[in-house]
Design a protein around this motif. Structure first.
Motif, mmCIF file in Angstrom:
data_model
loop_
_atom_site.group_PDB
_atom_site.id
_atom_site.type_symbol
_atom_site.label_atom_id
_atom_site.label_comp_id
_atom_site.label_asym_id
_atom_site.label_seq_id
_atom_site.Cartn_x
_atom_site.Cartn_y
_atom_site.Cartn_z
ATOM 1 N N LEU A 64 0.946 -1.006 0.150
ATOM 2 C CA LEU A 64 0.556 -0.116 -0.025
ATOM 3 C C LEU A 64 1.074 1.177 0.096
ATOM 4 O O LEU A 64 1.461 1.623 1.207
ATOM 5 N N THR A 69 5.035 8.212 -4.799
ATOM 6 C CA THR A 69 5.612 7.623 -5.729
ATOM 7 C C THR A 69 6.429 6.694 -6.228
ATOM 8 O O THR A 69 7.491 6.692 -5.952
ATOM 9 N N SER A 71 7.930 2.911 -8.295
ATOM 10 C CA SER A 71 7.506 1.956 -9.972
ATOM 11 C C SER A 71 7.989 1.008 -9.847
ATOM 12 O O SER A 71 9.093 0.658 -9.038
ATOM 13 N N ASP A 76 3.347 2.849 -12.315
ATOM 14 C CA ASP A 76 3.975 4.040 -11.729
ATOM 15 C C ASP A 76 2.728 4.209 -10.513
ATOM 16 O O ASP A 76 1.323 4.178 -11.042
ATOM 17 N N TYR A 77 2.974 3.961 -9.570
ATOM 18 C CA TYR A 77 2.362 3.870 -7.891
ATOM 19 C C TYR A 77 1.782 4.789 -7.161
ATOM 20 O O TYR A 77 3.118 4.905 -6.167
ATOM 21 N N GLY A 78 1.010 5.641 -7.334
ATOM 22 C CA GLY A 78 0.644 6.408 -6.257
ATOM 23 C C GLY A 78 0.348 6.665 -5.228
ATOM 24 O O GLY A 78 0.279 4.990 -4.877
ATOM 25 N N GLY A 80 -2.324 5.450 -2.208
ATOM 26 C CA GLY A 80 -3.105 4.856 -2.297
ATOM 27 C C GLY A 80 -3.138 4.412 -3.448
ATOM 28 O O GLY A 80 -4.568 3.218 -3.159
ATOM 29 N N THR A 81 -2.853 3.762 -3.998
ATOM 30 C CA THR A 81 -2.692 2.276 -4.825
ATOM 31 C C THR A 81 -2.220 1.183 -3.876
ATOM 32 O O THR A 81 -0.873 1.192 -2.716
ATOM 33 N N TYR A 82 -3.377 -0.016 -3.921
ATOM 34 C CA TYR A 82 -3.177 -1.040 -3.464
ATOM 35 C C TYR A 82 -2.032 -2.133 -4.302
ATOM 36 O O TYR A 82 -2.621 -2.010 -5.340
ATOM 37 N N ILE A 83 -1.228 -2.555 -4.104
ATOM 38 C CA ILE A 83 -0.516 -3.254 -5.448
ATOM 39 C C ILE A 83 -0.330 -5.193 -5.022
ATOM 40 O O ILE A 83 -0.165 -5.151 -3.512
ATOM 41 N N CYS A 99 9.041 7.636 -1.542
ATOM 42 C CA CYS A 99 7.662 7.660 -0.962
ATOM 43 C C CYS A 99 7.517 6.282 0.129
ATOM 44 O O CYS A 99 9.122 6.247 0.615
#
Length: 117
Positions: A64, A69, A71, A76-78, A80-83, A99
């Motif tokens: 999370l 960001t 990457s 690229d995952y800002g 609030g992004t869940y990966i 980040c």
């Protein structure tokens, strides 16, 4: 407070936690270290321009992004992004802006480039 509880991480309470070196430009705060076959949970703080060399996931990884960001070769995952990265995935990770991420690994990763963390 339970051992694994960290209040208001999304509001920046991570700034008050103690971090230790993990990789060049990346610091770690362990919430739960690997213990036998149990997963590990941590916060990773990337300085701007920091990276983790190519590695393979031996189990599920979930991330999370709390700030900035993160990457990899897929995008690229800002904040609030869940990966979710499945076991067997190979990639490298970096942050141009810096980040902080909350991360859980089911198993330790295998480094394919660079030294072990």
């Amino acid at each position: 407070m339970p051992e694994a509880t960290r209040e208001s991480l999304t509001q920046g309470s991570w700034r008050e936690l103690q971090f230790e070196p993990f990789r060049d430009g990346v610091m770690i705060h362990w919430i739960k270290r690997f213990d036998g076959d149990q997963p590990a949970v941590a916060l990773l703080h990337y300085e701007a321009g920091a990276s983790v060399p190519r590695h393979r996931h031996e189990g599920l990884e979930t991330i999370l992004v709390l700030t900035g960001t993160q990457s990899d070769e897929s995008g690229d995952y800002g904040a609030g992004t869940y990966i979710v990265n499945a076991g067997g995935k190979e990639h490298s990770v970096w942050s141009d802006t810096g980040c902080v991420v909350l991360i859980q690994w089911d198993r330790p990763v295998t480094m394919l480039e660079g030294n072990e963390p």
